[in-house]
Motif scaffolding. Structure first.
Motif, PDB file in Angstrom:
ATOM      1  N   ARG A  63       0.885  -1.176   0.000  1.00 30.86           N
ATOM      2  CA  ARG A  63       0.000   0.000   0.000  1.00 30.86           C
ATOM      3  C   ARG A  63       0.915   1.216   0.000  1.00 30.86           C
ATOM      4  O   ARG A  63       1.699   1.397   0.938  1.00 30.86           O
ATOM      5  N   ASN A  64       0.850   1.992  -1.059  1.00 33.00           N
ATOM      6  CA  ASN A  64       1.715   3.167  -1.212  1.00 33.00           C
ATOM      7  C   ASN A  64       3.191   2.805  -1.033  1.00 33.00           C
ATOM      8  O   ASN A  64       3.952   3.522  -0.402  1.00 33.00           O
ATOM      9  N   GLU A  95      -8.729   4.136  -0.383  1.00 30.81           N
ATOM     10  CA  GLU A  95      -9.060   5.552  -0.229  1.00 30.81           C
ATOM     11  C   GLU A  95      -8.462   6.297  -1.407  1.00 30.81           C
ATOM     12  O   GLU A  95      -7.464   5.860  -1.993  1.00 30.81           O
ATOM     13  N   ASP A  98      -4.541   6.429  -2.741  1.00 27.37           N
ATOM     14  CA  ASP A  98      -3.746   5.248  -2.391  1.00 27.37           C
ATOM     15  C   ASP A  98      -3.384   4.474  -3.656  1.00 27.37           C
ATOM     16  O   ASP A  98      -4.150   4.424  -4.614  1.00 27.37           O
ATOM     17  N   GLN A  99      -2.201   3.862  -3.622  1.00 30.51           N
ATOM     18  CA  GLN A  99      -1.798   2.965  -4.703  1.00 30.51           C
ATOM     19  C   GLN A  99      -1.510   1.601  -4.096  1.00 30.51           C
ATOM     20  O   GLN A  99      -0.732   1.486  -3.143  1.00 30.51           O
TER      21      GLN A  99
END
Length: 119
Positions: A63-64, A95, A98-99
Motif C-alpha cells: 500500500r503506497n 481511499e 492510495d496505490q
C-alpha cells in the motif's frame, strides 16, 4: 528381466519429457480486488502468480509502496506440467490517492504490478 530392459527407453523418454516441461518460466501476475472498487469500503486485495517454474517465488502486497501486514498466503500448488501458482490476499479499504500493488520476486528478478481499481 527382459521386460525391465525393454521399458528403459520409455522410462528415459518420460524423464526427459518431464524435465523439458519444467523449464524456467516467469510468473504471470494478476492483481485484483474481490469486490468492485468502492472507496472507503472494506474489500480484499488479491495477487495471483501462475505459470512459473521453479517454485521459489515471493509475493508481497503493498500500500503506497509499504508492505501490507495482514497478507495471508495460500498454498503453493502445481499442475501436470510442473508450472506453479500461488495467491496472497489481504483485507483493505481503498481511499482516494492510495496505490496498491504486488511485488513479485522470482529467479532474482523483482517486478511490481499495480492494482487497477477500474478492472
Amino acid at each position: 528381466m527382459p521386460r525391465l530392459v525393454g521399458s528403459l527407453p520409455l522410462l528415459l523418454v518420460l524423464i526427459l519429457c518431464g524435465s523439458a516441461a519444467a523449464r524456467d518460466a516467469p510468473p504471470k501476475v494478476q492483481v485484483y480486488s474481490r469486490a468492485p472498487r468502492q472507496f472507503e469500503h472494506n474489500n480484499t486485495l488479491l495477487c495471483h502468480a501462475s505459470g512459473f517454474h521453479p517454485p521459489e517465488v515471493s509475493l508481497e502486497l503493498l500500500r503506497n509502496g509499504q508492505p501490507m501486514e495482514d497478507g495471508q498466503q495460500g498454498a503453493l500448488a502445481f499442475d501436470q506440467t510442473w508450472q506453479y501458482h500461488l495467491t496472497i490476499a489481504a483485507p483493505f479499504t481503498p481511499e482516494g490517492g492510495d496505490q496498491f500493488s504486488c511485488r513479485v520476486t522470482h529467479l532474482k528478478t523483482t517486478n511490481t504490478h499495480i492494482w487497477d481499481p477500474d478492472m
